[in-house]
Design a protein around this motif. Sequence first.
Motif, PDB file in Angstrom:
ATOM      1  N   LEU A   6     -58.911 -68.292  39.803  1.00  0.00           N
ATOM      2  CA  LEU A   6     -57.882 -69.019  40.036  1.00  0.00           C
ATOM      3  C   LEU A   6     -57.288 -68.749  41.437  1.00  0.00           C
ATOM      4  N   THR A   7     -57.417 -67.519  41.918  1.00  0.00           N
ATOM      5  CA  THR A   7     -56.804 -66.953  43.112  1.00  0.00           C
ATOM      6  C   THR A   7     -57.719 -67.718  44.052  1.00  0.00           C
ATOM      7  N   GLN A   8     -58.970 -67.853  43.892  1.00  0.00           N
ATOM      8  CA  GLN A   8     -59.798 -68.558  45.061  1.00  0.00           C
ATOM      9  C   GLN A   8     -59.691 -69.876  45.045  1.00  0.00           C
ATOM     10  N   LEU A   9     -59.369 -70.506  43.815  1.00  0.00           N
ATOM     11  CA  LEU A   9     -58.882 -72.016  44.095  1.00  0.00           C
ATOM     12  C   LEU A   9     -57.613 -71.993  44.453  1.00  0.00           C
ATOM     13  N   THR A  10     -56.664 -71.334  44.424  1.00  0.00           N
ATOM     14  CA  THR A  10     -55.509 -71.439  45.000  1.00  0.00           C
ATOM     15  C   THR A  10     -55.685 -71.269  46.400  1.00  0.00           C
ATOM     16  N   ARG A  11     -56.270 -70.414  46.864  1.00  0.00           N
ATOM     17  CA  ARG A  11     -56.507 -70.186  48.446  1.00  0.00           C
ATOM     18  C   ARG A  11     -57.275 -71.550  49.033  1.00  0.00           C
ATOM     19  N   ARG A  12     -58.162 -72.186  48.248  1.00  0.00           N
ATOM     20  CA  ARG A  12     -58.767 -73.300  48.664  1.00  0.00           C
ATOM     21  C   ARG A  12     -57.875 -74.349  48.737  1.00  0.00           C
ATOM     22  N   LEU A  13     -57.030 -74.642  47.839  1.00  0.00           N
ATOM     23  CA  LEU A  13     -56.158 -75.710  47.754  1.00  0.00           C
ATOM     24  C   LEU A  13     -54.983 -75.461  48.994  1.00  0.00           C
ATOM     25  N   ALA A  14     -54.473 -74.221  49.190  1.00  0.00           N
ATOM     26  CA  ALA A  14     -53.836 -73.952  50.297  1.00  0.00           C
ATOM     27  C   ALA A  14     -54.189 -74.523  51.686  1.00  0.00           C
ATOM     28  N   LYS A  15     -55.485 -74.143  51.894  1.00  0.00           N
ATOM     29  CA  LYS A  15     -56.063 -74.652  53.017  1.00  0.00           C
ATOM     30  C   LYS A  15     -56.327 -76.066  53.056  1.00  0.00           C
ATOM     31  N   GLN A  16     -56.854 -76.750  51.912  1.00  0.00           N
ATOM     32  CA  GLN A  16     -56.996 -77.987  51.940  1.00  0.00           C
ATOM     33  C   GLN A  16     -55.828 -78.824  51.893  1.00  0.00           C
ATOM     34  N   GLN A  20     -53.031 -74.085  55.302  1.00  0.00           N
ATOM     35  CA  GLN A  20     -52.175 -72.540  55.283  1.00  0.00           C
ATOM     36  C   GLN A  20     -52.960 -71.629  54.628  1.00  0.00           C
ATOM     37  N   THR A  21     -52.960 -70.349  55.054  1.00  0.00           N
ATOM     38  CA  THR A  21     -53.620 -69.319  54.153  1.00  0.00           C
ATOM     39  C   THR A  21     -52.644 -68.850  53.233  1.00  0.00           C
ATOM     40  N   TYR A  22     -53.118 -68.453  51.762  1.00  0.00           N
ATOM     41  CA  TYR A  22     -52.370 -67.817  50.872  1.00  0.00           C
ATOM     42  C   TYR A  22     -53.178 -66.651  50.556  1.00  0.00           C
ATOM     43  N   PRO A  23     -52.839 -65.438  51.100  1.00  0.00           N
ATOM     44  CA  PRO A  23     -53.310 -64.228  51.004  1.00  0.00           C
ATOM     45  C   PRO A  23     -52.882 -63.244  49.806  1.00  0.00           C
ATOM     46  N   TYR A  24     -52.368 -63.944  48.731  1.00  0.00           N
ATOM     47  CA  TYR A  24     -51.751 -63.294  47.475  1.00  0.00           C
ATOM     48  C   TYR A  24     -52.604 -63.621  46.354  1.00  0.00           C
ATOM     49  N   GLU A  25     -52.022 -63.109  45.411  1.00  0.00           N
ATOM     50  CA  GLU A  25     -52.950 -63.160  44.129  1.00  0.00           C
ATOM     51  C   GLU A  25     -52.278 -64.465  43.286  1.00  0.00           C
ATOM     52  N   ALA A  26     -53.165 -65.149  42.516  1.00  0.00           N
ATOM     53  CA  ALA A  26     -52.716 -66.166  41.456  1.00  0.00           C
ATOM     54  C   ALA A  26     -53.399 -65.538  39.994  1.00  0.00           C
ATOM     55  N   ARG A  27     -52.736 -65.552  38.866  1.00  0.00           N
ATOM     56  CA  ARG A  27     -53.358 -64.915  37.707  1.00  0.00           C
ATOM     57  C   ARG A  27     -52.687 -65.574  36.512  1.00  0.00           C
ATOM     58  N   PHE A  28     -53.133 -65.608  35.421  1.00  0.00           N
ATOM     59  CA  PHE A  28     -52.987 -66.430  34.171  1.00  0.00           C
ATOM     60  C   PHE A  28     -51.801 -65.313  33.669  1.00  0.00           C
ATOM     61  N   ASN A  29     -50.858 -66.111  32.967  1.00  0.00           N
ATOM     62  CA  ASN A  29     -49.838 -65.215  32.258  1.00  0.00           C
ATOM     63  C   ASN A  29     -49.674 -65.921  30.661  1.00  0.00           C
ATOM     64  N   ARG A  30     -50.213 -65.566  29.897  1.00  0.00           N
ATOM     65  CA  ARG A  30     -50.142 -65.880  28.463  1.00  0.00           C
ATOM     66  C   ARG A  30     -48.590 -65.980  27.901  1.00  0.00           C
ATOM     67  N   ARG A  31     -47.692 -65.145  28.432  1.00  0.00           N
ATOM     68  CA  ARG A  31     -46.426 -65.321  28.031  1.00  0.00           C
ATOM     69  C   ARG A  31     -45.563 -66.581  28.500  1.00  0.00           C
ATOM     70  N   GLU A  68     -46.444 -74.602  42.847  1.00  0.00           N
ATOM     71  CA  GLU A  68     -45.965 -73.257  43.278  1.00  0.00           C
ATOM     72  C   GLU A  68     -46.183 -72.994  44.514  1.00  0.00           C
ATOM     73  N   LEU A  69     -47.172 -73.326  45.307  1.00  0.00           N
ATOM     74  CA  LEU A  69     -47.497 -73.059  46.549  1.00  0.00           C
ATOM     75  C   LEU A  69     -46.603 -73.464  47.608  1.00  0.00           C
ATOM     76  N   ILE A  70     -45.682 -74.814  47.212  1.00  0.00           N
ATOM     77  CA  ILE A  70     -44.683 -75.220  48.004  1.00  0.00           C
ATOM     78  C   ILE A  70     -43.543 -74.122  47.916  1.00  0.00           C
ATOM     79  N   HIS A  71     -43.362 -73.549  46.635  1.00  0.00           N
ATOM     80  CA  HIS A  71     -42.388 -72.473  46.644  1.00  0.00           C
ATOM     81  C   HIS A  71     -42.688 -71.311  47.782  1.00  0.00           C
ATOM     82  N   TYR A  72     -43.786 -70.869  47.729  1.00  0.00           N
ATOM     83  CA  TYR A  72     -44.074 -69.925  48.778  1.00  0.00           C
ATOM     84  C   TYR A  72     -43.792 -70.345  50.202  1.00  0.00           C
ATOM     85  N   TRP A  73     -43.958 -71.490  50.710  1.00  0.00           N
ATOM     86  CA  TRP A  73     -43.773 -71.893  51.968  1.00  0.00           C
ATOM     87  C   TRP A  73     -42.227 -72.326  52.012  1.00  0.00           C
TER      88      TRP A  73
END
Length: 73
Positions: A6-16, A20-31, A68-73
């Motif tokens: 998921l983190t790798q996908l998020t970083r690919r989408l940020a670049k594509q 931009q680069t996204y150097p942080y983590e993305a993770r699943f949260n079941r809650r 969610e990446l939009i919120h980051y930038w």
Amino acid sequence: MTDLELTQLTRRLAKQFFNQTYPYEARFNRRLRTTGGRYFLRDHHIEINPLMLSEFDEETLVGVIKHELIHYW
């Protein structure tokens, strides 16, 4: 899909889509129950509801990550 994938996908989408680069983590949260994902201003990680992967198509998952990446930038 694992959190690492998921983190790798998020970083690919940020670049594509944002060139931009996204150097942080993305993770699943079941809650997460009522939202597709969340961005955390404190440490900049992204959490994704795992139902985005199992109940919806890949296009929806990509849309949530991009949102969610939009919120980051």
